[in-house]
Design a protein around this motif. Structure first.
Motif, PDB file in Angstrom:
ATOM      1  N   SER A 250       0.839  -1.201   0.000  1.00 43.51           N
ATOM      2  CA  SER A 250       0.000   0.000   0.000  1.00 43.51           C
ATOM      3  C   SER A 250       0.871   1.246   0.000  1.00 43.51           C
ATOM      4  N   ILE A 251       0.627   2.144  -0.950  1.00 41.36           N
ATOM      5  CA  ILE A 251       1.295   3.448  -1.024  1.00 41.36           C
ATOM      6  C   ILE A 251       0.220   4.521  -1.094  1.00 41.36           C
ATOM      7  N   ASP A 252       0.304   5.497  -0.202  1.00 41.59           N
ATOM      8  CA  ASP A 252      -0.610   6.638  -0.272  1.00 41.59           C
ATOM      9  C   ASP A 252       0.176   7.907   0.052  1.00 41.59           C
ATOM     10  N   ILE A 253       0.514   8.671  -0.986  1.00 40.68           N
ATOM     11  CA  ILE A 253       1.208   9.946  -0.816  1.00 40.68           C
ATOM     12  C   ILE A 253       0.364  11.073  -1.398  1.00 40.68           C
ATOM     13  N   SER A 254      -0.935  10.863  -1.475  1.00 40.71           N
ATOM     14  CA  SER A 254      -1.839  11.842  -2.086  1.00 40.71           C
ATOM     15  C   SER A 254      -1.987  13.098  -1.236  1.00 40.71           C
ATOM     16  N   GLU A 255      -2.556  14.139  -1.852  1.00 42.56           N
ATOM     17  CA  GLU A 255      -2.840  15.413  -1.181  1.00 42.56           C
ATOM     18  C   GLU A 255      -1.583  16.031  -0.586  1.00 42.56           C
TER      19      GLU A 255
END
Length: 788
Positions: A250-255
């Motif tokens: 899981s990768i989440d670097i949004s916003e």
């Protein structure tokens, strides 16, 4: 023999009791903690009594040493709130005596903004720490990431921590989870985070972190989850830097403020299940590496500046459940059918997609394709999807009628700003689940269906901007949850029913630009939550309800309230920052009590009587417009007390008497219009009246006396004033238009004159004299021409 068996029994009893009993020191510490806190639900500490604390609930002791090693005081919120309160000061100090404690969970309690006490550092054996959702604040103490060599799990999410992230020490060899999300942490991500080589989950999302993403995150070879979303991280970031993390799922670097670089030829060594890159600048077409991610279930690529077509392979991805490609520049058409996909959520809003809506699978729960270029009709099958709870097709070019099934089971329906025609269908057989229905700005006509009685969960109903021509259906009286009712710009008729006062949840009522008539029901004033009331541009008559002051929303010191009552009955615009109302008298008494009202507009109505002198008590008023009514009598001198007033319009009434000299005290007044009244006497001399941006006294009975000793823009005088008072200014109804030509004439005159002057500077004296004579004639001609 008896002595032998007695000894055995005694030994066994001592052994059993000794195995289960905690120490006196630990028991006393726990009881001291219990005595200093509150347990409102009596479910967390109710078993904490008796000799042996190892028997108490939420406590676990070591099987051999008998020390307390686990303390689980996790609260919960919901229908049955379970939590500890009164958690202030040194209330936690007794727990720090449990020096063998390995597991401490204080999550979902209310610590009311206290800092983490330094005594926590005494718990050297700590392996598991959960302080999430607990109301802590202050800085995260450095010892938290330096003083616990056995620490494996740290969860501090949803608190009020600020300051920077402490640099982790190299001793944290066993830390597998670090969650500091949803706080107010600032500064950079410390590069030493790369020393936490056992870390499997790192969540720093929803903070105020800045700077770049440290490259040595790639050293965390056991990492499976990386969450850095909703921060202020910046700079270029290449996803290929994470290629060493073969366990990454899981990768989440949004916003953030990141520019994400992805090579078209890159093939990752990990297999993702979740990818979040929303609001990262990617610029280009759909990332090609995603075709290799066969296990991906969630993909969030909204607002990434992506363009081109959505690749066809994505609609056949075996495990893709959540897809968000909104706010991009994708074009092309959608497939005719997506019945073979596994999508639960599809969000494609704000793109340039064309064509018709496809058919979807039965497990679809959310569909948002608003703000595209889709056309054609709405497939009737959409309303038959058993799991669909959210449907937004707004701001497209959809035409035709609304399939009745859409209004039967979907909770949120937005079909606004299309080209839908026909009547609103009457299918509400299962409509008790509908919470929001928005059909505004279409071409719908006819009457409203009576089946609103079934919409017991309805909170928002927007039908404005159509061609509806019915009465307000009585069945709406059953919609007790209704918060927003907007019927503006239709052909609705009849009266506002008295039962509207029974809609106790109503916050916004907009009936603007219809054909409603009759009295404004006083029951409106009983709505306890009403914040915006717009009844303008109708055919109401009578008086404004005297008990309008009972609007409870205006008593809420945190609510900005607006009330519009324009049309044939009255206009009242209240921009209220904070209001306290105790007055139960007449309407003008209500106005007097609104000490912080900024704007009152009562123009273009049938209001009559005198201007109440207590208007002058509104010392915070900036704009007062009561023009085009039937007010009589004199202008109250008390208006001079409204020291913040910038605009005053009393025009087109039947006011008489003299203009009070107290108006000169309004030092901020830049607009004054007293025209079209029966005022008489002399205009007050000098002072503030000569510094106005716009000043109008025209069309009064016998008003004159203003001497011009300053330049004013847009001044209109009375027809009855002698020409010598205001020379050269016409007074008929086209004053404004002729003043424009006056300015144009003077401008041309000076332009011609200036050109001739420049030209004759190079000529002889004789020629210059003749040119000046010609210039004078041109100026005189233009002056006369543009003043006629």
């Amino acid at each position: 023999m008896k002595m032998f068996w007695s000894a055995v029994v005694i030994f066994l009893l001592l052994h059993i009791n000794g195995r289960r009993c905690c120490s006196d020191h630990e028991r006393d510490s726990l009881l001291q903690f219990k005595a200093s806190v509150l347990d409102p639900s009596n479910q967390l500490l109710n078993s904490w009594h008796g000799f042996n604390c190892c028997d108490w609930k939420r406590i676990q002791c070591h099987p051999h040493t008998h020390h307390v090693i686990r303390l689980d005081l996790q609260g919960s919120y919901g229908n049955a709130d379970v939590y500890l309160s009164n958690l202030t000061g040194d209330v936690l100090s007794p727990l720090f005596n449990l020096e063998q404690l390995e597991h401490l969970d204080l999550s979902f309690n209310n610590f009311a903004g206290v800092s983490i006490p330094p005594g926590l550092g005494r718990l050297k054996s700590l392996r598991y720490l959960d302080l999430s959702f607990a109301g802590f604040s202050g800085d995260i103490p450095p010892m938290l990431l330096t003083a616990f060599p056995n620490l494996q799990h740290v969860n501090l999410r949803y608190n009020q921590f600020k300051g920077g992230i402490p640099s982790p020490a190299g001793i944290l060899h066993y830390l597998t989870r670090l969650d500091l999300s949803s706080n107010a942490l600032t500064g950079n991500i410390p590069p030493s985070i790369g020393q936490l080589v056992s870390l499997e989950s790192l969540d720093l999302s929803s903070n105020k972190l800045e700077g770049v993403i440290p490259l040595n995150i790639s050293n965390l070879y056991k990492l499976s989850r990386l969450a850095l979303s909703s921060n202020r991280l910046s700079g270029d970031f290449s996803v290929s830097h994470l290629d060493n993390l073969s366990q990454l799922r899981s990768i989440d670097i949004s916003e953030n403020l990141l520019s994400v670089k992805i090579s078209p030829t890159w093939i990752p060594k990990f297999s993702l299940q979740t990818l979040g890159l929303s609001s990262c600048n990617m610029e280009g077409e759909f990332p090609t590496f995603l075709i290799t991610q066969y296990e991906i279930t969630s993909m969030y690529l909204s607002n990434c500046s992506l363009a081109g077509n959505i690749p066809q392979w994505i609609w056949g991805a075996n495990y893709l459940w959540f897809l968000n490609l909104s706010n991009n520049h994708f074009a092309g058409v959608l497939p005719h059918s997506l019945t073979g996909s596994f999508l639960f959520m599809l969000d494609l809003h704000s793109n340039n997609l064309q064509g018709q809506l496809p058919l979807f699978n039965d497990q679809l729960q959310l569909l948002d394709v608003s703000d595209n270029q889709l056309g054609g009709s709405i497939p009737a099958e959409i309303g038959e999807y058993p799991q669909l709870v959210y449907l937004s097709l707004a701001r497209n070019h959809l035409s035709g009628s609304i399939p009745p099934s859409i209004l039967c089971r979907i909770r949120i329906v937005d079909l606004s700003n299309n080209k839908l025609t026909g009547k609103i269908p009457a299918c509400f057989k299962n409509s008790s689940v509908i919470e929001m229905l928005n059909l505004e700005n279409n071409y719908l006509e006819g009457e409203l269906p009576q089946q609103f009685a079934e919409m017991l969960s309805l909170q928002t109903l927007k039908l404005g901007g159509n061609r509806l021509n019915s009465y307000i259906p009585t069945s709406l009286a059953n919609c007790k949850q209704l918060e927003i009712l907007d019927l503006n710009n239709n052909k609705m008729r009849g009266i506002i029913p008295n039962w509207i006062g029974q809609l106790s949840s109503l916050k916004i009522l907009i009936l603007r630009s219809n054909r409603f008539e009759g009295l404004i029901p006083s029951e409106l004033t009983t709505l306890p939550l009403l914040q915006i009331l717009d009844l303008s541009s109708n055919r109401f008559s009578g008086i404004i309800p005297a008990n309008l002051s009972s609007l409870q929303a205006l008593k809420d010191q945190t609510v900005a309230a607006e009330i519009f009552l324009s049309g044939d009955i009255g206009t009242l615009k209240l921009y209220v920052d904070r209001v306290t109302i105790n007055n139960k008298g007449q309407w003008m008494e209500f106005v007097r009590s609104l000490a912080l009202v900024k704007c009152i507009d009562l123009s273009s109505n049938n209001l009559s009587g005198g201007i109440p002198p207590n208007m002058g008590s509104l010392e915070g008023l900036i704009i007062l417009n009561i023009s085009r009514n039937h007010f009589k009598g004199e202008i109250p001198k008390t208006l001079g007390k409204m020291i913040q007033l910038q605009s005053l319009d009393l025009s087109h009434n039947q006011l008489s008497g003299m203009i009070p000299s107290e108006l000169q005290l309004l030092t901020f007044l830049g607009y004054l219009d007293l025209s079209h009244n029966n005022l008489s006497g002399r205009i007050p001399q000098g002072g503030q009246l000569l510094t106005f941006d716009t000043l109008s006294f025209s069309n009064n009975s016998d008003l004159c006396g203003l001497q011009l000793n300053t330049t004013c823009c847009g001044i209109h005088k009375n027809k009855s004033c002698p020409p010598s008072i205001l020379p050269g200014i016409n007074v008929d109804e086209t004053d404004a238009e002729k003043d424009i030509w006056w300015g144009v004439g003077l401008g041309l005159s000076y332009a011609v004159g200036f050109s001739l002057v420049i030209g004759v500077l190079c000529l002889t004296t004789t020629w210059s004299r003749k040119c000046f004579q010609i210039m004078d004639k041109i100026i005189i001609y233009l002056f006369g021409r543009f003043r006629k």
